[in-house]
Design a protein around this motif. Sequence first.
Motif, PDB file in Angstrom:
ATOM      1  N   LEU A   9       6.385  13.679 -19.415  1.00 18.07           N
ATOM      2  CA  LEU A   9       6.046  15.064 -19.883  1.00 18.07           C
ATOM      3  C   LEU A   9       7.347  16.013 -19.423  1.00 18.07           C
ATOM      4  O   LEU A   9       7.462  15.921 -18.371  1.00 18.07           O
ATOM      5  CB  LEU A   9       4.784  15.389 -19.650  1.00 18.07           C
ATOM      6  N   LYS A  59       4.584  12.231 -23.993  1.00 16.36           N
ATOM      7  CA  LYS A  59       3.417  12.314 -24.775  1.00 16.36           C
ATOM      8  C   LYS A  59       1.953  12.138 -23.750  1.00 16.36           C
ATOM      9  O   LYS A  59       2.113  11.672 -22.596  1.00 16.36           O
ATOM     10  CB  LYS A  59       3.280  10.883 -25.248  1.00 16.36           C
ATOM     11  N   GLU A  66      -3.437   9.241 -28.946  1.00 15.64           N
ATOM     12  CA  GLU A  66      -2.372  10.193 -28.424  1.00 15.64           C
ATOM     13  C   GLU A  66      -2.909  11.866 -28.895  1.00 15.64           C
ATOM     14  O   GLU A  66      -3.381  11.816 -29.986  1.00 15.64           O
ATOM     15  CB  GLU A  66      -1.049  10.256 -29.258  1.00 15.64           C
ATOM     16  N   THR A  68      -1.194  14.699 -27.839  1.00 21.44           N
ATOM     17  CA  THR A  68      -0.143  15.655 -27.428  1.00 21.44           C
ATOM     18  C   THR A  68       0.003  16.894 -28.247  1.00 21.44           C
ATOM     19  O   THR A  68       0.309  18.094 -27.772  1.00 21.44           O
ATOM     20  CB  THR A  68       1.582  14.886 -27.469  1.00 21.44           C
TER      21      THR A  68
END
Length: 236
Positions: A9, A59, A66, A68
Motif C-alpha cells: 500500500l 491492494k 478486493e 481497494t
Amino acid sequence: MAILEVKDLEVYYGVIQAIKGISFEVDQGEIIALIGANGAGKTTTLQTITGLIPSKAGKIFYMGKEITKTPGHQLVSMGIAHVPEGRRVFASLSVLQNLKLGAYTRKDKAELEETLKMVYGRFPRLEERKNQMAGTLSGGEQQMLAMGRALMSHPKLIVMDEPSMGLSPIYVNEIFDIIQKINEDGVTVLLVEQNAKKALSIAHRAYVLETGSIVLSGEASALMNDDSVKKAYLSE
C-alpha cells in the motif's frame, strides 16, 4: 484465515508519500495493534482501508475480495466499521439517535432492536443517557458512544483509531476491557493506539510503523519485551 490483507500500500498527500508500500494482514478473531509515533502513518492507514483516503498503489482485500476502490459506505454494509480518532459523535443529537445512525445500512427492525439491546448491555451508561445530547457526555462516555455506534452496524471487523486519547486513566482501562470483550464476542479488531503498552497488553499481534513503513512485527507479547520497542514506545 485473513479477514483483511493489505499489500504494498502506498498513499500520498500531494507530493509527500505518507505510506511507503506496507503489507500486513489481520486474521479472523484477532486484535491487531498498529503502534508508532505521531506522524508514522497509522491514521492514514486506517482511513485508506475504510475508503476515506484513496491509495496511489497497492491492494486491500477483505474476506478475500478486493476493496481497494470500494466507497466507505459500501464497506459498512460489508461488515467493516470505523471508530474514528476524536470520537466524532453528533453533538446535537441524542445518544439513541447517534446509535441509530450507526445502523443506517440495516433494514430489519427486529434485528436492530436486538443489536441495540446488545450495545446497551455492553455500555449500560449509554442506556441511562439515551435521551441526553451526545455533546454533553464526558470524553469517556463519548468514546463508548462512538464504539457502540460502530457495533450497531453488526461489523465483522472494527477499526479503532486512538480510542484512549484524552481519557482519564479509569476510562482508559474501561475502554480496553470493552475492546477485549468485543473481540471475545467474535469481532476482529484493528487498533491504532498511542498508548503502546495498553495496546500490546490486549493485542494478539502488532506492527510497528515508522515514517510510513512497517519496521517490526510479531506477537504482541514478544514486542512488549523487545528492547527497541521498550525504548521507543514503552518508557514512562
